[in-house]
Write an enzyme that holds these catalytic residues in place. Structure first.
Site, short mmCIF file in Angstrom:
data_model
loop_
_atom_site.label_atom_id
_atom_site.label_comp_id
_atom_site.label_asym_id
_atom_site.label_seq_id
_atom_site.Cartn_x
_atom_site.Cartn_y
_atom_site.Cartn_z
N HIS A 106 0.86 -1.18 0.00
CA HIS A 106 0.00 0.00 0.00
C HIS A 106 0.90 1.24 0.00
O HIS A 106 2.11 1.14 0.21
CB HIS A 106 -1.05 -0.02 1.12
N ASP B 86 5.88 -4.80 6.88
CA ASP B 86 4.66 -4.03 7.11
C ASP B 86 3.57 -5.00 7.57
O ASP B 86 3.02 -5.76 6.77
CB ASP B 86 4.27 -3.32 5.80
N GLN C 246 -1.80 -5.39 8.21
CA GLN C 246 -2.89 -6.37 8.14
C GLN C 246 -2.59 -7.58 9.03
O GLN C 246 -3.47 -8.11 9.69
CB GLN C 246 -3.11 -6.85 6.70
N LYS D 263 -6.29 -1.23 13.32
CA LYS D 263 -6.64 -2.44 12.56
C LYS D 263 -6.64 -3.67 13.48
O LYS D 263 -6.91 -4.78 13.05
CB LYS D 263 -5.67 -2.65 11.40
N CYS E 136 -5.78 2.35 -1.32
CA CYS E 136 -4.44 2.92 -1.08
C CYS E 136 -3.35 2.01 -1.66
O CYS E 136 -2.24 1.94 -1.11
CB CYS E 136 -4.17 3.15 0.40
N1 ALA Z 1 -4.44 0.10 4.07
C1 ALA Z 1 -5.77 0.47 4.42
C2 ALA Z 1 -6.80 -0.34 3.68
O1 ALA Z 1 -6.46 -1.37 3.22
C3 ALA Z 1 -5.97 1.91 4.31
O2 ALA Z 1 -7.93 0.03 3.56
#
Ligand code: ALA
Length: 400
Positions: free
Chosen positions: A117, A194, A197, A220, A357
């Protein structure tokens, strides 16, 4: 997993019982325990940390440091001071990138992927502009996956930084990192993972992974917005050039000079997001109490049901059928994702539409926009039935 019980932890369902929330990859719902911790801080202390010595200030400092410790345990870091509170994953990556602006030089390479992203692309583009280093992209396979083989082939003696998503926010694929990190270290490169998620889906062990930096955001993982984590190996963070200056991150200051404090203070300039940082602890403890295996198993079962249900609709094109977590990215053929959004919204179905993004993967998919369903622990089969019902209405309106 008992979804009814789980939902009792998420007060939004009391206020919006008909909400079908399928946008947890953008921001997860917030836990009651997190909201309580924020309220508790403001109601019982409100004091700044690491500065004043009165009782409330002392208690807030203890709570803040306790949260650091809980996060250290969640990701299996070696020392508490390897966990730096930031305002989110984006700031964490920018902090690392800022440092390497004064380290890299022409001829050096930074390796990333088209699955990143923007937070893990733009800062590295900037580093390259400032230093003359080159930004390289690992080749994706025919399913738009990053393979271990491709990564191993892309790392060479010019590679200085490897910055990769642990789990793609668009495709839901887990990146095979273990051997890649080993190879990166063999050529003298550092690896940033990163985990924006990943942190809500899979167990993270920074010691086993042996990554150099790892970043994620609180919101998240059922925590508050405005707080995130930069993990870094102690040896690296102790030399990271601070991104911001001020507050308690100094040791000595005279008219012309300053020296930096030890970790973690040296990288936490100014008053940090105290309430948010404290409230990250209950979020991490909630995840641990359920357990990543249970979280993953539940999400996978709803994921499978989502794929089966979507396939009963004729005009759906799915881009990531083999996702490792509960992310389904798709379109209704010939219909713009944003147009579908309004139909879903009418039925209280919350999904993300657009480029998420992550424009580079959308260029690879040859789609300007997609619809993304992202599944979390509070989702049920009924949520997916509601999604399908709304999609059917959109299909009837636009196509049949
Ligand atoms: N990386 C975030 C999304 O996946 C903003 O929505």
């Amino acid at each position: 997993m008992n979804v009814i019980e789980i939902r009792k932890h998420f007060p939004i369902y009391e206020h919006q019982p008909h909400l079908t929330y399928l946008d947890s990859a953008a921001s997860a719902l917030k836990l009651n325990e997190v909201l309580e911790a924020i309220k508790h801080y403001y109601e019982t202390s409100s004091a700044n940390i690491m500065r004043s010595g009165f009782k409330n200030a002392y208690q807030s400092t203890l709570d803040y440091e306790h949260s650091r410790h809980v996060i250290k345990q969640l990701i299996h870091a070696t020392y508490d001071e390897e966990v730096i509170f930031t305002k989110g994953a984006t700031q964490s990556i920018n902090m690392v990138a800022h440092h390497y602006e004064s380290v890299l030089q022409k001829g050096d390479e930074i390796l990333i992927s088209h699955l990143e992203h923007h937070a893990n692309i733009l800062p590295w583009q900037n580093v390259c502009k400032k230093t003359g280093a080159s930004l390289k992209y690992v080749a994706l396979d025919q399913h738009f996956k990053i393979t271990e083989d491709a990564l191993l082939k892309s790392i060479n003696e010019r590679t200085k930084i490897v910055a990769l998503t642990y789990i793609s926010n668009v495709m839901g694929y887990i990146t095979p990192l273990q051997k890649v990190i080993q190879k990166a270290h063999e050529v003298g490169a550092v690896v940033l993972v990163d985990a924006a998620q990943a942190v809500a889906h899979i167990e993270i062990n920074v010691q086993t992974l042996d990554c150099d930096y790892l970043v994620f955001s609180g919101h998240k993982m059922f925590g508050p917005t405005g707080v995130g984590i930069l993990y870094g190996k102690q040896t690296l963070l102790s030399h990271l050039t601070p991104f911001e200056l001020g507050g308690q991150m100094m040791d000595e200051v005279d008219e012309q000079h300053y020296t930096l404090a030890k970790l973690p203070a040296r990288l936490e300039a100014g008053t940090p997001p105290i309430a948010e940082a404290i409230a990250l602890a209950p979020a991490a403890m909630f995840i641990k109490s359920i357990g990543y295996n249970n979280i993953h198993a539940h999400i996978k079962s709803i994921h499978t049901y989502t794929l089966q249900s979507l396939k009963t609709l004729k005009d759906i094109e799915i881009y990531n059928e083999t996702a490792d977590i509960g992310i389904v990215t798709f379109n209704i053929r010939g219909v713009h994702a944003h147009d579908v959004q309004s139909f879903l919204s009418e039925e209280d179905v919350a999904v993300r539409t657009g480029h998420h993004c992550a424009k580079l993967i959308h260029q690879q998919l040859k789609q300007a926009a997609t619809i993304r369903v992202s599944i979390s622990i509070y989702n049920s089969k009924e949520d997916i039935d509601q999604l399908i019902k709304a999609l059917k209405q959109a299909i009837t309106f636009f196509i049949h």
